[in-house]
Scaffold this motif. Structure first.
Motif, PDB file in Angstrom:
ATOM      1  N   ARG A  78       0.837  -1.190   0.000  1.00 40.02           N
ATOM      2  CA  ARG A  78       0.000   0.000   0.000  1.00 40.02           C
ATOM      3  C   ARG A  78       0.876   1.244   0.000  1.00 40.02           C
ATOM      4  N   LEU A  79       0.451   2.241  -0.766  1.00 40.87           N
ATOM      5  CA  LEU A  79       1.232   3.469  -0.870  1.00 40.87           C
ATOM      6  C   LEU A  79       0.637   4.524   0.043  1.00 40.87           C
ATOM      7  N   ASP A  80       1.360   4.808   1.096  1.00 43.79           N
ATOM      8  CA  ASP A  80       0.953   5.944   1.908  1.00 43.79           C
ATOM      9  C   ASP A  80       1.677   7.177   1.375  1.00 43.79           C
ATOM     10  N   GLY A  81       1.606   8.290   2.028  1.00 41.55           N
ATOM     11  CA  GLY A  81       2.160   9.546   1.517  1.00 41.55           C
ATOM     12  C   GLY A  81       3.649   9.488   1.223  1.00 41.55           C
ATOM     13  N   ALA A  82       4.455   8.912   2.130  1.00 44.18           N
ATOM     14  CA  ALA A  82       5.910   8.889   1.959  1.00 44.18           C
ATOM     15  C   ALA A  82       6.303   7.974   0.806  1.00 44.18           C
ATOM     16  N   ARG A  83       5.688   6.813   0.738  1.00 44.94           N
ATOM     17  CA  ARG A  83       6.025   5.886  -0.355  1.00 44.94           C
ATOM     18  C   ARG A  83       5.569   6.437  -1.700  1.00 44.94           C
ATOM     19  N   TYR A  84       4.432   7.082  -1.722  1.00 49.23           N
ATOM     20  CA  TYR A  84       3.940   7.692  -2.956  1.00 49.23           C
ATOM     21  C   TYR A  84       4.895   8.775  -3.433  1.00 49.23           C
ATOM     22  N   LEU A  85       5.354   9.601  -2.517  1.00 48.17           N
ATOM     23  CA  LEU A  85       6.307  10.659  -2.854  1.00 48.17           C
ATOM     24  C   LEU A  85       7.633  10.071  -3.323  1.00 48.17           C
TER      25      LEU A  85
END
Length: 122
Positions: free
Chosen positions: A27-34
């Motif tokens: 799952r992509l949370d904010g940090a991984r998405y960035l």
């Protein structure tokens, strides 16, 4: 030889827990998405740099080839001029004189008449 004493539903339950844990990592949370967006951006920048480097190298090669073309055109013109000078009547007469040739006298000139030939049948 070892024998398993666990029941199959217990094993399946643990596998399900691991699969749920794995989906949590994916799952992509904010940090991984960035982080993913910045990685894609870096790859695109690298691609742009590589392309501009290739275009620059090809441009240098093109400039070199054009300079070589200009040089060869000049040499060709110089050789054509030299050939034209060598084929002039004055130069040929001078060379013939150097080789011992001289102008024929009228009694040395002979004309040969060739009879008309019949047309060739095709």
């Amino acid at each position: 030889m070892a024998v398993r004493t666990e029941r199959i539903p217990a094993i399946v339950g643990r596998v399900r827990l691991r699969r749920v844990d794995l989906s949590r990592y994916l799952r992509l949370d904010g940090a991984r998405y960035l982080l993913l967006l910045s990685l894609i951006f870096c790859l695109l920048c690298l691609l742009t740099l590589v392309q501009s480097g290739l275009v620059t190298r090809m441009n240098y090669e093109l400039v070199g080839l054009r300079q070589q073309q200009v040089q060869l055109n000049r040499e060709f013109s110089r050789l054509q001029e030299q050939m034209a000078r060598a084929q002039s009547v004055e130069v040929r007469m001078k060379r013939a004189t150097e080789l011992g040739f001289r102008t024929p006298t009228p009694d040395q000139v002979r004309y040969v008449r060739i009879p008309d030939l019949p047309p060739l049948d095709e």
